[in-house]
Design an enzyme around this catalytic site. Structure first.
Site, PDB file in Angstrom:
ATOM      1  N   CYS A  23      -3.848  15.389  25.897  1.00 51.85           N
ATOM      2  CA  CYS A  23      -2.627  15.222  26.698  1.00 51.85           C
ATOM      3  C   CYS A  23      -1.437  15.491  25.777  1.00 51.85           C
ATOM      4  O   CYS A  23      -1.597  16.047  24.693  1.00 51.85           O
ATOM      5  CB  CYS A  23      -2.566  13.847  27.363  1.00 51.85           C
ATOM      6  SG  CYS A  23      -2.300  12.440  26.263  1.00 51.85           S
ATOM      7  N   ARG A  77      -2.967   9.219  28.676  1.00 56.94           N
ATOM      8  CA  ARG A  77      -4.055   9.820  29.439  1.00 56.94           C
ATOM      9  C   ARG A  77      -5.273  10.148  28.603  1.00 56.94           C
ATOM     10  O   ARG A  77      -6.408   9.801  28.963  1.00 56.94           O
ATOM     11  CB  ARG A  77      -3.559  11.074  30.167  1.00 56.94           C
ATOM     12  CG  ARG A  77      -2.492  10.780  31.207  1.00 56.94           C
ATOM     13  CD  ARG A  77      -1.852  12.045  31.728  1.00 56.94           C
ATOM     14  NE  ARG A  77      -1.037  12.676  30.685  1.00 56.94           N
ATOM     15  CZ  ARG A  77      -0.432  13.848  30.805  1.00 56.94           C
ATOM     16  NH1 ARG A  77      -0.559  14.549  31.913  1.00 56.94           N
ATOM     17  NH2 ARG A  77       0.303  14.339  29.827  1.00 56.94           N
ATOM     18  N   ASP A  82       1.452  12.122  34.301  1.00 58.06           N
ATOM     19  CA  ASP A  82       1.723  11.350  33.090  1.00 58.06           C
ATOM     20  C   ASP A  82       2.316  10.007  33.511  1.00 58.06           C
ATOM     21  O   ASP A  82       3.408   9.956  34.070  1.00 58.06           O
ATOM     22  CB  ASP A  82       2.699  12.110  32.195  1.00 58.06           C
ATOM     23  CG  ASP A  82       2.844  11.482  30.824  1.00 58.06           C
ATOM     24  OD1 ASP A  82       2.456  10.300  30.655  1.00 58.06           O
ATOM     25  OD2 ASP A  82       3.352  12.162  29.921  1.00 58.06           O
TER      26      ASP A  82
END
Length: 150
Positions: free
Chosen positions: A8, A14, A122
């Protein structure tokens, strides 16, 4: 041994969640799962407290993970590289040296929605419900990855 990398932006929300989830679904003697970020913002830092909290709720401990930045060497180290969004995809591919490198890079949500290239949102600027939502997406995708690999 199959090696899988989750990527990420900052490697604190994440990708550590995806790493922890997939690790929990695969035998440790046959698979290595790691995570990285495309940016250098959080190198050496633990995952976001909200990611740690949500993972812990589901019996997964990611508190010992440390942020690191994706590098060209990761193409040599890993067999599969799962990215969380289009920006990560472009950033990782920009470092690819050849077609073999490029074939390793996949959108993680394509494991649920083939060829759709959907982004995992996100959750950084959100609260626990956004992190829960991301966990559930990643859990489903990681279940499909594990089922394919096992």
């Amino acid at each position: 041994m199959t090696k899988i990398l989750m990527v990420c932006l900052g490697n604190i929300c994440r990708s550590p969640l995806a790493e922890g989830i997939l690790k929990s679904k695969l035998p440790h003697d046959k698979f290595v799962v790691d995570s990285a970020g495309t940016a250098h913002y959080h190198i050496g830092n633990p995952p976001d407290k909200r990611s740690i909290t949500v993972a812990k709720k589901y019996g997964i401990d990611i508190s010992n993970l440390k942020g690191r930045q994706f590098g060209v060497h990761d193409f040599d180290e890993f067999d599969l590289i799962y990215v969380m969004d289009e920006s990560n995809y472009k950033n990782v591919l920009s470092l690819a040296r050849n077609d073999l490198d490029r074939t390793k890079v996949k959108f993680i949500l394509n494991e649920i929605y083939p060829n759709q290239n959907f982004d995992v949102p996100d959750p950084y600027y959100g609260e626990i419900p956004e992190f829960e939502n991301v966990f559930k997406m990643l859990d489903e995708a990681c279940s499909n990855i594990a089922n394919t690999l096992l």
